[in-house]
Motif scaffolding. Sequence first.
Motif, PDB file in Angstrom:
ATOM      1  N   GLY A 124       1.015  -1.300  -0.094  1.00  0.00           N
ATOM      2  CA  GLY A 124       0.402  -0.097   0.416  1.00  0.00           C
ATOM      3  C   GLY A 124       1.337   1.095  -0.027  1.00  0.00           C
ATOM      4  N   ILE A 125       0.485   2.081  -0.347  1.00  0.00           N
ATOM      5  CA  ILE A 125       0.974   3.588  -0.875  1.00  0.00           C
ATOM      6  C   ILE A 125       1.957   3.879   0.756  1.00  0.00           C
ATOM      7  CG2 ILE A 125       0.777   5.685  -1.392  1.00  0.00           C
ATOM      8  CD1 ILE A 125      -0.700   5.513  -3.062  1.00  0.00           C
ATOM      9  N   HIS A 126       0.514   3.636   2.241  1.00  0.00           N
ATOM     10  CA  HIS A 126       0.768   4.430   3.327  1.00  0.00           C
ATOM     11  C   HIS A 126       1.307   3.207   4.403  1.00  0.00           C
ATOM     12  CE1 HIS A 126      -0.681   7.965   1.744  1.00  0.00           C
ATOM     13  NE2 HIS A 126      -1.568   7.549   1.387  1.00  0.00           N
ATOM     14  N   GLU A 127       1.468   1.875   3.655  1.00  0.00           N
ATOM     15  CA  GLU A 127       1.942   0.885   4.499  1.00  0.00           C
ATOM     16  C   GLU A 127       3.413   0.475   4.420  1.00  0.00           C
ATOM     17  OE1 GLU A 127      -0.452  -2.174   2.732  1.00  0.00           O
ATOM     18  OE2 GLU A 127      -2.323  -1.270   3.178  1.00  0.00           O
ATOM     19  N   GLU A 128       3.831   0.022   5.170  1.00  0.00           N
ATOM     20  CA  GLU A 128       5.210  -0.841   4.654  1.00  0.00           C
ATOM     21  C   GLU A 128       5.720  -0.900   3.888  1.00  0.00           C
ATOM     22  OE1 GLU A 128       8.165  -3.990   7.504  1.00  0.00           O
ATOM     23  OE2 GLU A 128       6.108  -3.365   8.677  1.00  0.00           O
ATOM     24  N   ASP A 129       6.772  -0.803   3.087  1.00  0.00           N
ATOM     25  CA  ASP A 129       7.363  -1.677   2.496  1.00  0.00           C
ATOM     26  C   ASP A 129       8.299  -2.626   2.185  1.00  0.00           C
ATOM     27  OD1 ASP A 129       8.060  -2.367  -0.788  1.00  0.00           O
ATOM     28  OD2 ASP A 129       7.670  -0.429  -0.977  1.00  0.00           O
ATOM     29  N   PRO A 130       7.873  -4.211   2.277  1.00  0.00           N
ATOM     30  CA  PRO A 130       9.154  -4.705   1.770  1.00  0.00           C
ATOM     31  C   PRO A 130      10.078  -5.239   0.935  1.00  0.00           C
ATOM     32  CG  PRO A 130       7.026  -6.097   1.610  1.00  0.00           C
ATOM     33  CD  PRO A 130       6.921  -5.037   1.782  1.00  0.00           C
ATOM     34  N   ILE A 131       9.293  -4.469  -0.550  1.00  0.00           N
ATOM     35  CA  ILE A 131      10.042  -4.527  -1.358  1.00  0.00           C
ATOM     36  C   ILE A 131      11.341  -3.344  -1.003  1.00  0.00           C
ATOM     37  CG2 ILE A 131      10.791  -4.040  -4.038  1.00  0.00           C
ATOM     38  CD1 ILE A 131       7.849  -5.179  -4.049  1.00  0.00           C
ATOM     39  N   LEU A 132      10.607  -2.482  -0.783  1.00  0.00           N
ATOM     40  CA  LEU A 132      12.129  -0.902  -0.561  1.00  0.00           C
ATOM     41  C   LEU A 132      12.994  -1.672   0.476  1.00  0.00           C
ATOM     42  CD1 LEU A 132      13.393   1.890  -0.793  1.00  0.00           C
ATOM     43  CD2 LEU A 132      10.957   2.315   0.853  1.00  0.00           C
ATOM     44  N   SER A 133      12.238  -2.372   1.217  1.00  0.00           N
ATOM     45  CA  SER A 133      13.177  -2.513   2.662  1.00  0.00           C
ATOM     46  C   SER A 133      14.527  -4.005   1.721  1.00  0.00           C
ATOM     47  CB  SER A 133      12.583  -3.653   3.794  1.00  0.00           C
ATOM     48  OG  SER A 133      11.605  -2.578   4.408  1.00  0.00           O
ATOM     49  N   ARG A 134      13.831  -4.310   1.295  1.00  0.00           N
ATOM     50  CA  ARG A 134      14.721  -5.721   0.867  1.00  0.00           C
ATOM     51  C   ARG A 134      16.105  -4.856  -0.190  1.00  0.00           C
ATOM     52  NH1 ARG A 134      13.345 -11.051  -0.995  1.00  0.00           N
ATOM     53  NH2 ARG A 134      15.682 -12.199  -1.694  1.00  0.00           N
ATOM     54  N   LEU A 135      15.510  -3.528  -1.191  1.00  0.00           N
ATOM     55  CA  LEU A 135      16.239  -3.254  -1.894  1.00  0.00           C
ATOM     56  C   LEU A 135      17.381  -2.547  -0.931  1.00  0.00           C
ATOM     57  CD1 LEU A 135      13.894  -1.465  -4.119  1.00  0.00           C
ATOM     58  CD2 LEU A 135      15.666  -3.583  -4.794  1.00  0.00           C
ATOM     59  N   GLN A 136      16.922  -1.834   0.060  1.00  0.00           N
ATOM     60  CA  GLN A 136      17.934  -1.163   0.629  1.00  0.00           C
ATOM     61  C   GLN A 136      18.841  -1.492   1.351  1.00  0.00           C
ATOM     62  OE1 GLN A 136      14.891   0.600   3.044  1.00  0.00           O
ATOM     63  NE2 GLN A 136      14.632   3.116   2.339  1.00  0.00           N
ATOM     64  N   ALA A 137      18.150  -2.956   2.235  1.00  0.00           N
ATOM     65  CA  ALA A 137      18.906  -3.979   2.608  1.00  0.00           C
ATOM     66  C   ALA A 137      20.092  -4.455   1.531  1.00  0.00           C
ATOM     67  CB  ALA A 137      18.949  -5.432   3.214  1.00  0.00           C
ATOM     68  N   ILE A 138      19.796  -4.869   0.364  1.00  0.00           N
ATOM     69  CA  ILE A 138      20.703  -4.850  -0.646  1.00  0.00           C
ATOM     70  C   ILE A 138      22.101  -4.252  -1.015  1.00  0.00           C
ATOM     71  CG2 ILE A 138      21.047  -6.212  -2.725  1.00  0.00           C
ATOM     72  CD1 ILE A 138      18.617  -7.084  -2.914  1.00  0.00           C
ATOM     73  N   ILE A 139      21.403  -3.057  -1.079  1.00  0.00           N
ATOM     74  CA  ILE A 139      22.356  -1.838  -1.465  1.00  0.00           C
ATOM     75  C   ILE A 139      23.083  -1.308  -0.475  1.00  0.00           C
ATOM     76  CG2 ILE A 139      22.333   0.636  -2.407  1.00  0.00           C
ATOM     77  CD1 ILE A 139      19.261  -0.279  -3.824  1.00  0.00           C
ATOM     78  N   GLY A 140      22.562  -1.142   0.769  1.00  0.00           N
ATOM     79  CA  GLY A 140      23.151  -0.602   1.692  1.00  0.00           C
ATOM     80  C   GLY A 140      23.530   1.293   1.434  1.00  0.00           C
ATOM     81  N   GLU A 141      24.496   0.778   1.707  1.00  0.00           N
ATOM     82  CA  GLU A 141      25.510   2.554   1.615  1.00  0.00           C
ATOM     83  C   GLU A 141      26.665   2.398   0.025  1.00  0.00           C
ATOM     84  OE1 GLU A 141      25.557   4.433   3.954  1.00  0.00           O
ATOM     85  OE2 GLU A 141      24.377   3.428   5.088  1.00  0.00           O
ATOM     86  N   SER A 142      26.100   1.179  -0.736  1.00  0.00           N
ATOM     87  CA  SER A 142      26.493   1.803  -1.972  1.00  0.00           C
ATOM     88  C   SER A 142      25.996   2.344  -3.005  1.00  0.00           C
ATOM     89  CB  SER A 142      26.900   0.249  -2.200  1.00  0.00           C
ATOM     90  OG  SER A 142      26.990  -0.193  -1.728  1.00  0.00           O
TER      91      SER A 142
END
Length: 394
Positions: A124-142
């Motif tokens: 959802g637009i205003h819900e937790e985004d597991p895809i975004l969280s996963r991408l952030q974990a993959i990319i990290g500080e890179s």
Amino acid sequence: MVVLDTNVLLSAYRFAPLAREQLLSAMERLKSRLWIPHRVAFEFHRRRLDVIVDQRAAYETLLALISRRREELNKEIGDSIRQLSRRAALTEADKKKLFEQLELSFDPLVEKVNSLNAEHSAIGIHEEDPILSRLQAIIGESFGEDFGEQARGEALAEAERRKEAQIPPGFKDASKDEFYGDYFLWRQTLDEAKRRSAAHLLFVTSDQKEDWYLKVKGKHIAHPLLTEEVQKNCGAQLVLISTETLLRNARRYLDADVSNETIRQAGEMRKVDSIRERMAFHHAEAVQADRLLREVHAERSELVTRAKSLENFIRVHSNELKHASPSEANRHHAVLSTVIQDRDVIEDQLARVNDKIVALEEVRDRSRINFDHLQAQLQDILEIAELVDSTDSA
């Protein structure tokens, strides 16, 4: 060094659940080599919600269509059932069963569409985004930093120069407000590759426009000017590939779990993205031509008004000249000479403006034709994809 374009990151939202998981898993295997330019991160976050909304809108459009067709067919078939009941003397029980079956006929389709919608659009637009969280974990500080004020000004000036000279990347976005987007991410990528002394630069994008690739004998190869620029600035070898090729190579060389169906989805999405990008280009080109036409027509109207005014002035003074005394005649001749020169200048300007109008109309009409052609192409691809999907489901 592996760099992902915005369209690759957004694919995680557009893929079906299994394909999405396989794409993210492939990214995880590249984690230590991944790097995201600031411009890519900026565009990703700006477009992410639009992609989520578009996914939901596509399902809602289909459900609305089913609902309309359901009402239409219920009425049409219901009328036929009532006629049959009168002619064949159906029992009330038989007639009731037919109406019940009619009412239930669309339920499996609606249920399946809702199920796919829940799987595909679970965010959802205003819900937790597991895809975004996963991408952030993959990319990290890179990921890279934005330009400083001076560097941004220099990059913007260079993007403008390259747009005018049609130097890749980005010159195909000349009609966009943010025409500099592709060059910004390219400049940031080159700076990072140079900082790392990278031997190879693997750039993954679904963009297939002529300011990234050249088409040679039916195949797309990285634009030679980009390859040369990477070698000259960073001493690295450029490899430009699509998401489809990334997934295929991840399966082959990284032992990633990637199905043929996921590779097919990536290939279809690349074609759709390429067509939509070109449609956007031709639409923007037509809009810009329309805007310029309005400006040029306004300029032409002003010139025509001035030309008519001068013609009236010339006519009045020419008539007065016929009855003028010698001294007045000299004055009239002097005035007429000046005004006629002014009229001739305006007529030359009108001729140039008319040529400009013809040229802009040609650009606008060509862009509209190209847009319609691509729209038909896109519809064909989507219909074929639906046919493949329904065959696979069967």
